[in-house]
Design a protein around this motif. Structure first.
Motif, PDB file in Angstrom:
ATOM      1  N   ARG A 169       0.673  -1.099   0.012  1.00 39.56           N
ATOM      2  CA  ARG A 169       0.011   0.166  -0.138  1.00 39.56           C
ATOM      3  C   ARG A 169       1.053   1.205   0.000  1.00 39.56           C
ATOM      4  NH1 ARG A 169      -3.707  -0.737   5.113  1.00 39.56           N
ATOM      5  NH2 ARG A 169      -2.076  -2.321   5.652  1.00 39.56           N
ATOM      6  N   ARG A 170       0.330   2.459  -0.626  1.00 42.05           N
ATOM      7  CA  ARG A 170       1.106   3.529  -0.865  1.00 42.05           C
ATOM      8  C   ARG A 170       0.125   4.596  -0.190  1.00 42.05           C
ATOM      9  NH1 ARG A 170       1.677   7.321  -4.945  1.00 42.05           N
ATOM     10  NH2 ARG A 170       3.507   8.671  -5.006  1.00 42.05           N
ATOM     11  N   ILE A 171       0.495   5.335   0.945  1.00 41.73           N
ATOM     12  CA  ILE A 171      -0.268   6.179   1.608  1.00 41.73           C
ATOM     13  C   ILE A 171       0.412   7.541   1.206  1.00 41.73           C
ATOM     14  CG2 ILE A 171      -1.177   7.083   3.819  1.00 41.73           C
ATOM     15  CD1 ILE A 171      -1.972   4.277   3.010  1.00 41.73           C
ATOM     16  N   THR A 172      -0.638   8.550   0.273  1.00 41.68           N
ATOM     17  CA  THR A 172       0.133   9.607  -0.020  1.00 41.68           C
ATOM     18  C   THR A 172      -0.660  10.981   0.758  1.00 41.68           C
ATOM     19  OG1 THR A 172      -1.424  10.372  -1.847  1.00 41.68           O
ATOM     20  CG2 THR A 172       0.407   8.780  -2.350  1.00 41.68           C
ATOM     21  N   ILE A 173       0.062  12.029   1.173  1.00 38.81           N
ATOM     22  CA  ILE A 173      -0.541  13.080   1.725  1.00 38.81           C
ATOM     23  C   ILE A 173      -1.568  13.655   0.674  1.00 38.81           C
ATOM     24  CG2 ILE A 173      -0.014  15.462   2.902  1.00 38.81           C
ATOM     25  CD1 ILE A 173       1.457  12.942   4.046  1.00 38.81           C
ATOM     26  N   GLU A 174      -1.354  13.923  -0.739  1.00 38.57           N
ATOM     27  CA  GLU A 174      -2.327  14.596  -1.273  1.00 38.57           C
ATOM     28  C   GLU A 174      -3.379  13.756  -1.524  1.00 38.57           C
ATOM     29  OE1 GLU A 174      -2.845  15.829  -6.052  1.00 38.57           O
ATOM     30  OE2 GLU A 174      -0.783  15.103  -5.438  1.00 38.57           O
ATOM     31  N   ARG A 175      -3.438  12.334  -1.682  1.00 36.85           N
ATOM     32  CA  ARG A 175      -4.729  11.613  -2.036  1.00 36.85           C
ATOM     33  C   ARG A 175      -5.580  11.266  -0.631  1.00 36.85           C
ATOM     34  NH1 ARG A 175      -2.717   6.785  -4.226  1.00 36.85           N
ATOM     35  NH2 ARG A 175      -2.353   6.004  -2.137  1.00 36.85           N
ATOM     36  N   ASP A 176      -4.606  11.058   0.433  1.00 36.90           N
ATOM     37  CA  ASP A 176      -4.925  10.316   1.837  1.00 36.90           C
ATOM     38  C   ASP A 176      -5.315  10.882   3.014  1.00 36.90           C
ATOM     39  OD1 ASP A 176      -5.466   7.470   0.604  1.00 36.90           O
ATOM     40  OD2 ASP A 176      -3.102   7.499   0.448  1.00 36.90           O
ATOM     41  N   TRP A 177      -4.860  12.437   2.958  1.00 43.13           N
ATOM     42  CA  TRP A 177      -5.075  13.247   3.753  1.00 43.13           C
ATOM     43  C   TRP A 177      -6.539  12.973   4.593  1.00 43.13           C
ATOM     44  CZ3 TRP A 177      -1.341  14.786   7.240  1.00 43.13           C
ATOM     45  CH2 TRP A 177      -1.433  15.595   8.157  1.00 43.13           C
ATOM     46  N   ARG A 178      -7.280  13.177   3.851  1.00 37.04           N
ATOM     47  CA  ARG A 178      -8.777  13.219   4.164  1.00 37.04           C
ATOM     48  C   ARG A 178      -9.648  11.783   3.761  1.00 37.04           C
ATOM     49  NH1 ARG A 178      -7.383  18.357   3.241  1.00 37.04           N
ATOM     50  NH2 ARG A 178      -7.657  19.771   4.847  1.00 37.04           N
ATOM     51  N   ASN A 179      -8.456  10.802   3.720  1.00 37.49           N
ATOM     52  CA  ASN A 179      -9.282   9.573   3.408  1.00 37.49           C
ATOM     53  C   ASN A 179     -10.239   9.195   4.411  1.00 37.49           C
ATOM     54  OD1 ASN A 179      -9.244   6.548   3.381  1.00 37.49           O
ATOM     55  ND2 ASN A 179      -7.501   6.711   2.064  1.00 37.49           N
ATOM     56  N   PRO A 180     -11.483   8.625   3.760  1.00 36.60           N
ATOM     57  CA  PRO A 180     -12.433   8.093   4.903  1.00 36.60           C
ATOM     58  C   PRO A 180     -12.175   7.038   5.816  1.00 36.60           C
ATOM     59  CG  PRO A 180     -13.070   7.624   2.795  1.00 36.60           C
ATOM     60  CD  PRO A 180     -11.749   8.454   2.401  1.00 36.60           C
ATOM     61  N   ASP A 181     -11.101   6.195   5.331  1.00 38.52           N
ATOM     62  CA  ASP A 181     -10.780   4.992   6.231  1.00 38.52           C
ATOM     63  C   ASP A 181      -9.996   5.450   7.537  1.00 38.52           C
ATOM     64  OD1 ASP A 181      -9.416   3.010   7.207  1.00 38.52           O
ATOM     65  OD2 ASP A 181      -8.788   2.040   5.460  1.00 38.52           O
ATOM     66  N   PRO A 182     -10.746   4.988   8.654  1.00 38.93           N
ATOM     67  CA  PRO A 182     -10.062   5.862  10.084  1.00 38.93           C
ATOM     68  C   PRO A 182      -8.916   5.436  10.277  1.00 38.93           C
ATOM     69  CG  PRO A 182     -11.942   4.094  10.343  1.00 38.93           C
ATOM     70  CD  PRO A 182     -11.861   4.466   8.864  1.00 38.93           C
ATOM     71  N   ALA A 183      -8.468   4.157   9.850  1.00 36.52           N
ATOM     72  CA  ALA A 183      -6.971   3.825  10.187  1.00 36.52           C
ATOM     73  C   ALA A 183      -6.074   4.383   9.281  1.00 36.52           C
ATOM     74  CB  ALA A 183      -6.951   2.286   9.725  1.00 36.52           C
ATOM     75  N   VAL A 184      -6.358   4.846   8.082  1.00 35.82           N
ATOM     76  CA  VAL A 184      -5.448   5.689   7.442  1.00 35.82           C
ATOM     77  C   VAL A 184      -5.206   7.274   7.991  1.00 35.82           C
ATOM     78  CG1 VAL A 184      -4.821   6.832   5.096  1.00 35.82           C
ATOM     79  CG2 VAL A 184      -5.477   4.554   5.262  1.00 35.82           C
ATOM     80  N   GLN A 185      -6.332   7.683   8.344  1.00 35.43           N
ATOM     81  CA  GLN A 185      -6.402   9.028   8.981  1.00 35.43           C
ATOM     82  C   GLN A 185      -5.743   8.748  10.455  1.00 35.43           C
ATOM     83  OE1 GLN A 185      -8.471  12.293   8.745  1.00 35.43           O
ATOM     84  NE2 GLN A 185      -8.193  11.760   6.646  1.00 35.43           N
ATOM     85  N   ASP A 186      -5.876   7.835  10.968  1.00 35.25           N
ATOM     86  CA  ASP A 186      -5.213   7.810  12.545  1.00 35.25           C
ATOM     87  C   ASP A 186      -3.817   7.726  12.056  1.00 35.25           C
ATOM     88  OD1 ASP A 186      -4.621   7.513  15.120  1.00 35.25           O
ATOM     89  OD2 ASP A 186      -5.164   5.239  15.092  1.00 35.25           O
ATOM     90  N   PHE A 187      -3.182   6.887  11.256  1.00 34.69           N
ATOM     91  CA  PHE A 187      -1.788   6.795  10.727  1.00 34.69           C
ATOM     92  C   PHE A 187      -1.113   8.221  10.440  1.00 34.69           C
ATOM     93  CE2 PHE A 187       1.370   6.552   7.156  1.00 34.69           C
ATOM     94  CZ  PHE A 187       2.511   5.874   7.932  1.00 34.69           C
ATOM     95  N   LEU A 188      -1.918   8.907   9.665  1.00 39.00           N
ATOM     96  CA  LEU A 188      -1.074  10.186   9.142  1.00 39.00           C
ATOM     97  C   LEU A 188      -1.343  11.141  10.443  1.00 39.00           C
ATOM     98  CD1 LEU A 188      -2.791  10.568   5.617  1.00 39.00           C
ATOM     99  CD2 LEU A 188      -0.229   9.818   6.227  1.00 39.00           C
TER     100      LEU A 188
END
Length: 226
Positions: A169-188
């Protein structure tokens, strides 16, 4: 790395420091005022004690790096006591000249903040960090202080744009900063909070539109975490 290799690395650094101390070229105080982005002048002043101590700290932490010559690019754009990270255990893109304390702080953040956060929150450790670079001879962007020299102009800042996990998986600031996935939000949010404990200034998409695609990290005296 075997002890013999580290010893040779340390010896090489010591020789380089001694040669720098004996140089006869210009120092920072010798330089005339020059326009920004002028052809660089290589400085021959010896590294400060703080820089030498920083180099030693990195060696003790098993960080491979290459010390860079000091250079003045005019207009306040100046690189002193900088290095290029070669290997600290987590491949990172686009890292060029970084002030040694910035490099030391960045390594600690990735090793002890970013990597475990991926493992604990997303179930997979971060194995690669993508950056948008370090040194750039320019003013700050996206603020009212248009004539203020950026920390990038002295190699004291790095912009991080993405994290790649071991599972692909690739987590980007541009695409994922407001990702609806709570885990991705928590990580960032966790890696930002971790950065705020270490760096002088941390700016994210929450700060302004100029930072929509990266985390700006610097060791300046801004004291801003947003």
């Amino acid at each position: 790395m075997r002890w013999g290799t580290w010893a040779r690395t340390g010896a090489a650094i010591g020789i380089a420091l001694s040669l720098a101390a004996c140089g006869s070229g210009p120092t920072r105080t010798d330089l005339p005022t020059r326009p920004r982005n002028s052809p660089p002048i290589v400085l021959t002043q010896p590294p400060s004690r703080a820089t030498q101590a920083c180099y030693a700290d990195l060696l003790q932490q098993s960080v491979r790096y290459s010390a860079l010559p000091d250079r003045d690019y005019g207009g306040g754009c100046l690189l002193t006591g900088t290095l290029q990270l070669i290997d600290y255990g987590v491949p990172t893109t686009n890292l060029r000249a970084m002030a040694c304390p910035l490099a030391r702080t960045f390594v600690a953040w990735v090793r002890y903040g970013v990597v475990p956060s991926g493992r604990e929150i997303l179930g997979s450790p971060v194995v690669r960090v993508e950056s948008m670079g370090t040194y750039a001879c320019r003013n700050t962007v996206g603020t009212r202080t248009i004539n203020r020299l950026s920390e990038h102009a002295v190699g004291n800042a790095v912009d991080v744009s993405a994290f790649v996990l071991e599972d692909g998986r690739r987590i980007t600031i541009e695409r994922d900063w407001r990702n609806p996935d709570p885990a991705v939000q928590d990580f960032l949010q966790t890696v930002r909070r971790s950065a705020c404990k270490r760096f002088g200034t941390v700016l994210s998409p929450d700060y302004n539109a100029a930072h929509y695609n990266h985390l700006h990290l610097d060791l300046g005296r801004g004291g801003l975490c947003r």
